[in-house]
Scaffold this active site. Structure first.
Site, PDB file in Angstrom:
ATOM      1  CE1 TYR A 102      -3.975   2.211   0.605  1.00  0.00           C
ATOM      2  CE2 TYR A 102      -2.333   3.499   1.820  1.00  0.00           C
ATOM      3  CZ  TYR A 102      -3.578   3.401   1.209  1.00  0.00           C
ATOM      4  OH  TYR A 102      -4.405   4.488   1.187  1.00  0.00           O
ATOM      5  CG  ASP A 103       3.238   2.264   3.433  1.00  0.00           C
ATOM      6  OD1 ASP A 103       2.107   2.783   3.539  1.00  0.00           O
ATOM      7  OD2 ASP A 103       3.875   1.795   4.383  1.00  0.00           O
ATOM      8  CB  SER A 152     -30.800  13.920  22.219  1.00  0.00           C
ATOM      9  OG  SER A 152     -31.810  14.626  22.865  1.00  0.00           O
ATOM     10  CD  GLU A 204     -29.351   1.518  14.247  1.00  0.00           C
ATOM     11  OE1 GLU A 204     -28.502   2.397  14.525  1.00  0.00           O
ATOM     12  OE2 GLU A 204     -30.226   1.660  13.377  1.00  0.00           O
ATOM     13  CE  LYS A 220     -27.666   6.898  23.352  1.00  0.00           C
ATOM     14  NZ  LYS A 220     -26.486   7.591  23.840  1.00  0.00           N
ATOM     15  CG  ASP A 255     -20.208   6.432  25.504  1.00  0.00           C
ATOM     16  OD1 ASP A 255     -20.700   7.550  25.235  1.00  0.00           O
ATOM     17  OD2 ASP A 255     -19.839   6.101  26.634  1.00  0.00           O
ATOM     18  CE1 TYR A 302     -26.469   8.147  14.674  1.00  0.00           C
ATOM     19  CE2 TYR A 302     -24.466   7.049  15.394  1.00  0.00           C
ATOM     20  CZ  TYR A 302     -25.322   8.128  15.449  1.00  0.00           C
ATOM     21  OH  TYR A 302     -25.042   9.181  16.258  1.00  0.00           O
ATOM     22  CE  LYS A 315     -31.314   4.710  15.264  1.00  0.00           C
ATOM     23  NZ  LYS A 315     -30.209   4.916  14.323  1.00  0.00           N
ATOM     24  CE  LYS A 350     -28.014   6.042  27.683  1.00  0.00           C
ATOM     25  NZ  LYS A 350     -27.377   6.855  28.679  1.00  0.00           N
ATOM     26  CB  CYS A 385       9.340  13.723  44.355  1.00  0.00           C
ATOM     27  SG  CYS A 385       9.366  12.140  43.507  1.00  0.00           S
ATOM     28  CB  CYS A 395      13.794  11.702  44.118  1.00  0.00           C
ATOM     29  SG  CYS A 395      12.998  13.215  43.557  1.00  0.00           S
ATOM     30  CB  CYS A 416       9.011  14.728  40.641  1.00  0.00           C
ATOM     31  SG  CYS A 416      10.768  14.585  40.970  1.00  0.00           S
ATOM     32  CB  CYS A 460      13.086  11.701  40.024  1.00  0.00           C
ATOM     33  SG  CYS A 460      11.861  10.707  40.879  1.00  0.00           S
TER      34      CYS A 460
HETATM   35  S1  IVH Z   1     -29.909   7.771  16.219  1.00  0.00           S
HETATM   36  C1  IVH Z   1     -33.297  10.409  16.110  1.00  0.00           C
HETATM   37  N1  IVH Z   1     -28.315   5.714  16.464  1.00  0.00           N
HETATM   38  O1  IVH Z   1     -26.939   8.911  20.753  1.00  0.00           O
HETATM   39  C2  IVH Z   1     -32.180   9.495  16.298  1.00  0.00           C
HETATM   40  N2  IVH Z   1     -27.871   7.639  17.791  1.00  0.00           N
HETATM   41  O2  IVH Z   1     -29.036  10.453  22.403  1.00  0.00           O
HETATM   42  C3  IVH Z   1     -30.981  10.192  16.665  1.00  0.00           C
HETATM   43  N3  IVH Z   1     -25.893   7.478  19.183  1.00  0.00           N
HETATM   44  O3  IVH Z   1     -26.619  12.177  19.538  1.00  0.00           O
HETATM   45  C4  IVH Z   1     -29.797   9.394  16.890  1.00  0.00           C
HETATM   46  N4  IVH Z   1     -25.314   5.448  18.567  1.00  0.00           N
HETATM   47  O4  IVH Z   1     -24.620  10.642  19.365  1.00  0.00           O
HETATM   48  C5  IVH Z   1     -28.585   6.967  16.882  1.00  0.00           C
HETATM   49  N5  IVH Z   1     -26.968   3.843  16.535  1.00  0.00           N
HETATM   50  C6  IVH Z   1     -27.236   5.080  16.949  1.00  0.00           C
HETATM   51  C7  IVH Z   1     -26.441   5.773  17.903  1.00  0.00           C
HETATM   52  C8  IVH Z   1     -26.805   7.049  18.296  1.00  0.00           C
HETATM   53  C9  IVH Z   1     -25.000   6.491  19.322  1.00  0.00           C
HETATM   54  C10 IVH Z   1     -25.836   8.760  19.922  1.00  0.00           C
HETATM   55  C11 IVH Z   1     -25.812   9.975  19.055  1.00  0.00           C
HETATM   56  C12 IVH Z   1     -26.957  10.826  19.471  1.00  0.00           C
HETATM   57  C13 IVH Z   1     -27.280  10.273  20.798  1.00  0.00           C
HETATM   58  C14 IVH Z   1     -28.757  10.408  21.053  1.00  0.00           C
END
Ligand code: IVH
Length: 669
Positions: A37-38, A83, A114, A116, A118, A228, A292, A316, A410, A413, A428, A433
């Site tokens: 690749y390089d 959100s 799906e 979520k 982080d 997503y 969803k 959650k 420290c 030391c 320190c 040290c």
């Molecule tokens: S959908 C209307 N899908 O969660 C739907 N969000 O609290 C809007 N997040 O700001 C978001 N994984 O940062 C969706 N598979 C996923 C997600 C996801 C992480 C986060 C995203 C959003 C927050 C919503």
């Protein structure tokens, strides 16, 4: 005029590189080796360098290279980035399903489930298949324009693939940028080594990395992204979330492999649990699953609340938290002198692992938490990262808790501990040290410092453990006979090392300053200081105020340098180095004429034909000026090549001088 065949070759190379980087970064299934690749990459780079007029922004060579910004511009999202509501038990998910079935008048609903992720949410805009703008979520309505940082993320396509599905005129996709857990651990190790505070968790490091003004810094971080969701789309109709996820893959986006299409709430809960079981072994962090409604028509019918959709919910997972008691707080000295307070706790099982120590990061964090010795606290584990204290359970206090005082000396030391201006960490500063000696010697001997050939990590380890050296100055008093006594050390290698040490005795001032390992004084800053002061004595005498008068030296560097030379142990080590025969060659102070751009700010825009951006920046830098990525009132010159756009307009608007590449070269001469 470049020939057509050359153009064809460039296009072919780009296509190959895009294909292989897609296999590697998106599918995680490479077809060629990194070296191959390089080779292809360098071939393309060489052709483009010779024919800069053929460079296009979607070329794989153009991911990094944009100049640093002074600030981010704001971007208004076409559709707000909302959100999600949270659910915390099965009952709440069943209620969610029941509400929706009633609202939509359906017996059973199809959902996607799906993970979520982080990380940090971003939006990417593609116009006719080309990545044009990328932004943070911000307050949901407007975010920051972080396009040039997002371009450095290899799994984000600069151009969409259109071999399977046609491309819409405008496509806004949303997803999560994340920091892989393993890389996060490595990053924190490096940060602590460099005396920088550790990131609290992968999410913070992802958003911190994305908000760097210099895209070169972002490029150094192994960020990744899963797509997503959708924003506005012009010229394409999606019927469902599931269809969108499949189509994202065809366009070349990286899509998480765990989502599943589920019929009815029981299947939803089953898949939620399945993802939960996988959670501890995933290479990225998740804090829940997102459920969803699959059909977009049903989503529209369900509608929105003020800040969240009615058709989705985040379920959650249990946080990996527990409560326990802090028995003691100890100060731990890291390899670069950073002192980290560590809570020693009554051992407790969190997420299947027994832990007895948690990091408290630094003094500010102790203040913020208000934590005392004897306190009951909630601690949290994230992946394999060191556990941390989340909060104090004040109701459990009995008045016998004791405040922790940061040590003034420290613990290893006994030399004074300092907290430098603008830093969160205590350190320190004693370069000898024992806690930092090995790392200090490694740096001291490194190529750009004293350049002592053959002084590798293993050898340093032995020399320090056997107390052959107690300070890096001792290197210059080493006897061959002592070295031979070490494990796996033949006479010849010992001879070579003594010779390499001897060779390093003559050194230029800038390298010597760099070798000392003063906080915040890297290679470039060492050169700045060497040029300014000309000799070690002058530098040693300089007070913080004097140091700050130098362009490029801010309060942090000034503080760090002046406090370094106030430490008696450091002065003694320097004396010993000189006694050991180290000779510092002083740098001649540059003539004023050579610094003719001193204090001036240049912005380069458009396609540069006479030099590359890097060359331009170097020419400015060498003459004491600064190259910036954005035009402001402070800009002195905008150097415009063909095709210059908004920056040129801004320069005209602000009355900043605009010059051609030719005129710039004249100034350089
Ligand atoms: S959908 C209307 N899908 O969660 C739907 N969000 O609290 C809007 N997040 O700001 C978001 N994984 O940062 C969706 N598979 C996923 C997600 C996801 C992480 C986060 C995203 C959003 C927050 C919503």
């Amino acid at each position: 005029m470049p020939s057509t065949s050359l153009h064809t070759e460039i296009l072919k190379l780009r296509e190959q590189l895009n294909h292989h980087s897609y296999r590697y970064y998106v599918l995680d299934d490479p077809e060629i080796t990194d070296a191959e690749y390089d080779r292809l990459f360098r071939k393309l780079q060489a052709l483009e360098e010779k024919n800069p007029e053929l460079i296009t922004p979607d070329s794989p060579t153009q991911r990094v290279g944009a100049a640093p910004l002074e600030e981010f511009e704001t971007v208004t999202h076409t559709l707000p980035m909302v959100s999600l509501d949270n659910a915390f038990d099965d009952g709440e998910v069943r209620d969610f399903d029941q509400r929706l079935r009633k609202l939509l008048e359906l017996d059973e609903i199809e959902y996607t489930v799906e993970p979520k992720l982080d990380g940090t949410a971003v939006e990417l805009v593609y116009e006719n298949g080309f990545f044009t703008v990328g932004s943070t979520r911000g307050d949901g309505y407007t975010g920051e324009n972080i396009t040039q940082n997002l371009r450095t993320i290899k799994s984000i396509p600069l151009r969409l693939r259109n071999d399977k599905t046609p491309i819409p005129a405008r496509l806004e996709v949303r997803g999560e940028v994340f920091y892989p857990v393993a890389a996060f651990r490595k990053l924190n190790e490096q940060r602590l080594k460099a005396g920088e505070p550790a990131f609290i968790n992968p999410r913070n490091s992802a958003s911190g990395s994305l908000r760097q003004l210099d895209p070169k810094l972002t490029a150094e971080r192994p960020l990744d992204m899963f797509v997503y969701g959708l924003g506005q789309v012009v010229g394409y109709e999606f019927k469902s979330q599931w269809e969108a996820l499949q189509t994202f893959k065809q366009w070349g986006f990286k899509v998480n492999p765990l989502p599943k299409l589920c019929r009815g709430v029981e299947e939803v809960l089953q898949h939620y649990r399945h993802i939960g079981q996988l959670r501890p072994s995933l290479p990225y962090e998740i804090d829940g699953s997102v459920i969803k409604v699959n059909s977009f028509e049903q989503q529209r019918a369900a509608g929105m609340r003020t800040r969240s959709p009615r058709w989705a919910v985040a379920y959650k997972y249990e946080a990996q938290q527990e409560s326990t008691q802090i028995l003691d707080i100890q100060a731990q000295v890291g390899r670069t002198g950073t002192i980290t307070p560590v809570a020693i706790m009554q051992p407790i099982k969190v997420g299947g692992v027994t832990v007895s120590r948690a990091t408290l990061h630094n003094e500010d964090e102790i203040e913020r938490l208000g934590v005392k010795i004897g306190d009951w606290v909630i601690i949290q584990r994230a992946g394999d990262v060191i556990p941390e204290v989340v909060k104090v359970i004040e109701a459990k206090r009995n008045g016998k808790e004791k405040k922790f005082r940061f040590p003034k000396k420290c613990p290893v030391c006994g030399e004074p501990v300092v907290r430098l201006e603008g830093e969160v960490a205590h350190r320190c500063q004693n370069i000898d040290c024992p806690a930092q000696l090995k790392e200090g010697i490694r740096h001291f001997a490194s190529k750009l410092a004293m350049n002592i050939d053959g002084l590798g990590e293993k050898l340093i380890e032995q020399m320090v453990d056997k107390e052959l050296v107690k300070s890096y100055a001792d290197l210059y008093f080493l006897k061959q006979a002592k070295l031979i006594a070490l494990e796996r050390m033949a006479e010849k290698s010992a001879q070579n090392i003594i010779a390499a040490i001897d060779k390093s005795r003559t050194v230029t001032l800038d390298r010597f300053i760099y070798a000392l390992g003063i906080r915040h004084v890297g290679e470039h800053m060492s050169r700045v200081l060497a040029k300014e002061f000309g000799s070690l004595e002058n530098l040693q005498k300089a007070e913080a105020e004097r140091l700050q008068q130098i362009h490029e030296v801010g309060p942090q560097v000034a503080e760090s340098v002046s406090s370094f030379f106030k430490e008696k142990k450091n002065l003694a080590t320097i004396q010993k180095l000189l006694k050991g025969g180290v000779q510092i060659r002083e740098l001649a102070k540059p003539k004023a004429a050579e610094q003719k751009f001193a204090g001036q700010i240049f912005v380069f825009t458009g396609t540069l034909e006479k030099f590359t951006r890097d060359e331009a920046e170097r020419m400015v830098d060498e003459r004491g000026g600064r190259a910036s990525g954005s035009v402001s009132k402070k800009t002195n010159y905008v150097v415009a090549g063909p095709g210059a756009g908004s920056k040129l307009d801004k320069a005209r608007e602000l009355g900043v001088a605009v010059i051609s590449e030719e005129e710039f070269l004249q100034m350089v001469k």
